[in-house]
Design a protein around this motif. Sequence first.
Motif, PDB file in Angstrom:
ATOM      1  N   PHE A 152      -3.694  -8.800   1.365  1.00  0.00           N
ATOM      2  CA  PHE A 152      -3.557  -7.632   2.322  1.00  0.00           C
ATOM      3  C   PHE A 152      -2.304  -6.876   2.085  1.00  0.00           C
ATOM      4  CE2 PHE A 152      -0.673  -7.197   5.858  1.00  0.00           C
ATOM      5  CZ  PHE A 152      -1.456  -5.911   6.499  1.00  0.00           C
ATOM      6  N   ASP A 153      -1.136  -7.782   1.727  1.00  0.00           N
ATOM      7  CA  ASP A 153       0.035  -6.960   1.339  1.00  0.00           C
ATOM      8  C   ASP A 153      -0.059  -5.851   0.300  1.00  0.00           C
ATOM      9  OD1 ASP A 153       2.840  -6.572   2.007  1.00  0.00           O
ATOM     10  OD2 ASP A 153       3.119  -7.261  -0.103  1.00  0.00           O
ATOM     11  N   ARG A 154      -0.820  -6.303  -0.579  1.00  0.00           N
ATOM     12  CA  ARG A 154      -0.992  -5.405  -1.854  1.00  0.00           C
ATOM     13  C   ARG A 154      -1.836  -4.122  -1.604  1.00  0.00           C
ATOM     14  NH1 ARG A 154      -3.283  -8.791  -4.841  1.00  0.00           N
ATOM     15  NH2 ARG A 154      -5.534  -7.929  -4.819  1.00  0.00           N
ATOM     16  N   LEU A 155      -2.848  -4.523  -0.875  1.00  0.00           N
ATOM     17  CA  LEU A 155      -3.809  -3.284  -0.330  1.00  0.00           C
ATOM     18  C   LEU A 155      -3.172  -2.405   0.507  1.00  0.00           C
ATOM     19  CD1 LEU A 155      -7.135  -5.335  -0.073  1.00  0.00           C
ATOM     20  CD2 LEU A 155      -6.670  -3.316  -1.502  1.00  0.00           C
ATOM     21  N   ALA A 156      -2.267  -2.786   1.430  1.00  0.00           N
ATOM     22  CA  ALA A 156      -1.527  -2.141   2.333  1.00  0.00           C
ATOM     23  C   ALA A 156      -0.599  -1.214   1.639  1.00  0.00           C
ATOM     24  CB  ALA A 156      -0.836  -2.999   3.462  1.00  0.00           C
ATOM     25  N   ARG A 157       0.018  -1.693   0.732  1.00  0.00           N
ATOM     26  CA  ARG A 157       0.932  -0.797  -0.029  1.00  0.00           C
ATOM     27  C   ARG A 157       0.102  -0.010  -0.884  1.00  0.00           C
ATOM     28  NH1 ARG A 157       6.074  -3.445   0.240  1.00  0.00           N
ATOM     29  NH2 ARG A 157       6.013  -5.496   0.789  1.00  0.00           N
ATOM     30  N   HIS A 158      -0.781  -0.192  -1.683  1.00  0.00           N
ATOM     31  CA  HIS A 158      -1.747   0.538  -2.352  1.00  0.00           C
ATOM     32  C   HIS A 158      -2.426   1.679  -1.518  1.00  0.00           C
ATOM     33  CE1 HIS A 158      -4.681   1.676  -5.429  1.00  0.00           C
ATOM     34  NE2 HIS A 158      -5.651   1.641  -4.696  1.00  0.00           N
ATOM     35  N   TRP A 159      -2.822   1.377  -0.323  1.00  0.00           N
ATOM     36  CA  TRP A 159      -3.519   2.596   0.271  1.00  0.00           C
ATOM     37  C   TRP A 159      -2.307   3.395   0.935  1.00  0.00           C
ATOM     38  CZ3 TRP A 159      -7.848   2.174  -1.610  1.00  0.00           C
ATOM     39  CH2 TRP A 159      -8.651   1.020  -1.377  1.00  0.00           C
ATOM     40  N   SER A 160      -1.057   3.040   1.163  1.00  0.00           N
ATOM     41  CA  SER A 160      -0.310   3.742   1.587  1.00  0.00           C
ATOM     42  C   SER A 160       0.420   4.605   0.560  1.00  0.00           C
ATOM     43  CB  SER A 160       1.040   3.123   2.343  1.00  0.00           C
ATOM     44  OG  SER A 160       0.532   2.162   3.330  1.00  0.00           O
ATOM     45  N   ALA A 161       0.327   4.236  -0.466  1.00  0.00           N
ATOM     46  CA  ALA A 161       0.799   5.128  -1.714  1.00  0.00           C
ATOM     47  C   ALA A 161      -0.156   6.122  -2.206  1.00  0.00           C
ATOM     48  CB  ALA A 161       1.252   4.263  -2.956  1.00  0.00           C
ATOM     49  N   LEU A 162      -1.365   5.738  -2.179  1.00  0.00           N
ATOM     50  CA  LEU A 162      -2.849   6.621  -2.612  1.00  0.00           C
ATOM     51  C   LEU A 162      -3.043   7.665  -1.363  1.00  0.00           C
ATOM     52  CD1 LEU A 162      -4.719   6.642  -4.996  1.00  0.00           C
ATOM     53  CD2 LEU A 162      -6.125   5.452  -3.576  1.00  0.00           C
ATOM     54  N   LEU A 163      -2.876   7.261  -0.351  1.00  0.00           N
ATOM     55  CA  LEU A 163      -3.179   8.183   0.583  1.00  0.00           C
ATOM     56  C   LEU A 163      -1.851   8.434   1.959  1.00  0.00           C
ATOM     57  CD1 LEU A 163      -6.721   6.442   1.163  1.00  0.00           C
ATOM     58  CD2 LEU A 163      -6.484   8.909   0.367  1.00  0.00           C
TER      59      LEU A 163
END
Length: 613
Positions: free
Chosen positions: A505-516
Amino acid sequence: MTLSASEQQSADLDAVNADLQRIAQHQTAGRLAEAGAMLDNLLIRYPGHPRLLHLKGLNLAQTGKVADGLALLDAVIADSPDPVVLVDAGTLRAQSGDLPRALDSFQQAVEIAPNYALAHANLGAAQLLNQQFRAAIPHLQKALELDNRVLDVHLNLAQALIRVGNFDPAIDTLYKALAIDPKSAAAHSHLAAALFRRERHDSAEHHARRAIELAPDAAEPKLHLGNVLAAAGRMDEAVQLLLEIAGKPPTGATALSRLVHLRKTTEDSPELAILRQYQARLADLVPEYRSTLQFALGKAEDDLGNHAAAMEHYHKANAESRALHPYDIDAFRTRATRLEQLVTPDLITRCGGAGISDIAPIFIVGMPRSGTTLMDQMFSRHPDVQAGGELAASPRALRRNARIRAALEQEISPDDLTADDFARLGEDYIAGLHAEGLRAGYVSDKMPANYLYVGLLAMALPRARFLIMRRHPLDCLLSNYMQNFGQNQPFSTRFSDLAQVYRSFDRLARHWSALLPDRVREVPYEAVVAEPEARMREIIAFAGLDWSDAVLDHTRSSHQVNTASMAQVRQPIYGSAVARWRRYGPLLHDLAAELRDVLSDDELAACGVAPAA
């Protein structure tokens, strides 16, 4: 006058049929001795006749000599495996508690006679009893396809569908059951349960009350009505109803657990006395109810401040639940990684902007117990927002889009996806909203697990905004561990699995925040609790809405809540859940050790864990 051989055979057959008819009449009237005597006489005339041995076996079983009766049926089956005899043998074995051999008998009957409705019905019923819910569904459906007049088959199918979370087909099945028998208390009761899970609370309340009218002593409809009342914030009524049935197992165990979770337990709480009575005989209960009551005992001890005792109960509860609902953490991590890798800047450039812009969904996502329900309740007070609750619209839309699923499963290349694939995904999502009666320009969707699909949903719905709720990992994961999710969140039953899911979850949250960055906002739960107005002003503006003071008074929301947070969200915003983990300190050693690199030295020390090297 002398009869010919054929005429004599016909006369004998007529006589035997007349005898069989009389035997059936004796059995129906309970005159089993008379029926047995007639069968014995016929077997003297026709020794070893399979039909007569079959009937003799059933007659013996009816007189209480089940083993002798089954021996005769087994002899008939050994000579020639007749599906009717197999079904009768399976039924006797199921009634005697020998479910494994009953399942074998029904399975053989189905294989021999694929269009024998009763064989499919009984196999499905036995699988339902054996908690093989998914396996039961196709057999019960086949039974209804062959003969749709049997009420119990409809009820069994609905129960299996409910247990696997397929509430809409369960609802359809139960309405068909009511067409057969409008006064079926069981049908009304099951319908109340399914409608409640689909957040159709008014209809659920109607059917629960109708079931109670038809069966005033039944506990199950009172449990469902109690759930509906609690979801509507009518806590006093819910408590009174749940107390009425709390001491009546097995349903009472579930009612008692719900009651314990609805309000704070004190030493003089009536539910505590009932809970202690159950505790003394936990070993006599099936694992599902043992788990339910261990969770309730944990909650009660937590309320009383007995944290070591509470944690011991939570360990036992989760062990029972894990045995019932195993979890494949490797499969989850693989899926999370593929979702992260699928949505790339290149894919967004190539296929973005072609989704559906008719509405602006507000996705409230995150780990369970991270504040998603509180945020949804606050949005539900905004005059321009229609609150959807935990919607199944996104997973259903993804299931309908084979090409996106194929790319996710690496069966096709992401390069094969087109803008139209994401337009279809958006169309299917909106169709799911409309099916729920959600047609406003702004709709909130608080399905927590949608954090996995942020990238896909962002491309399908260009006006969507995503709020990723964050809560201190120890608070969030401890709250998950203390919650009886059953089959819904099976990762919550083991500290190691909880930690692995949190990392993904933590990795995806950071990924989506940076991507979008313009579409995704991470929201700390603790900040919302500490400064609700300041934070909500930012969030409301981010969602593209004008400010409304009403969002700060979420306790007046008319939106009903089905989640584990239903009691808490009826209260004003409070901070007592912040840093709750510190009450448990070293009892969380194993969980903190799994999260060593995301916790501070002080936090690790509080849990008795040496700092990361």
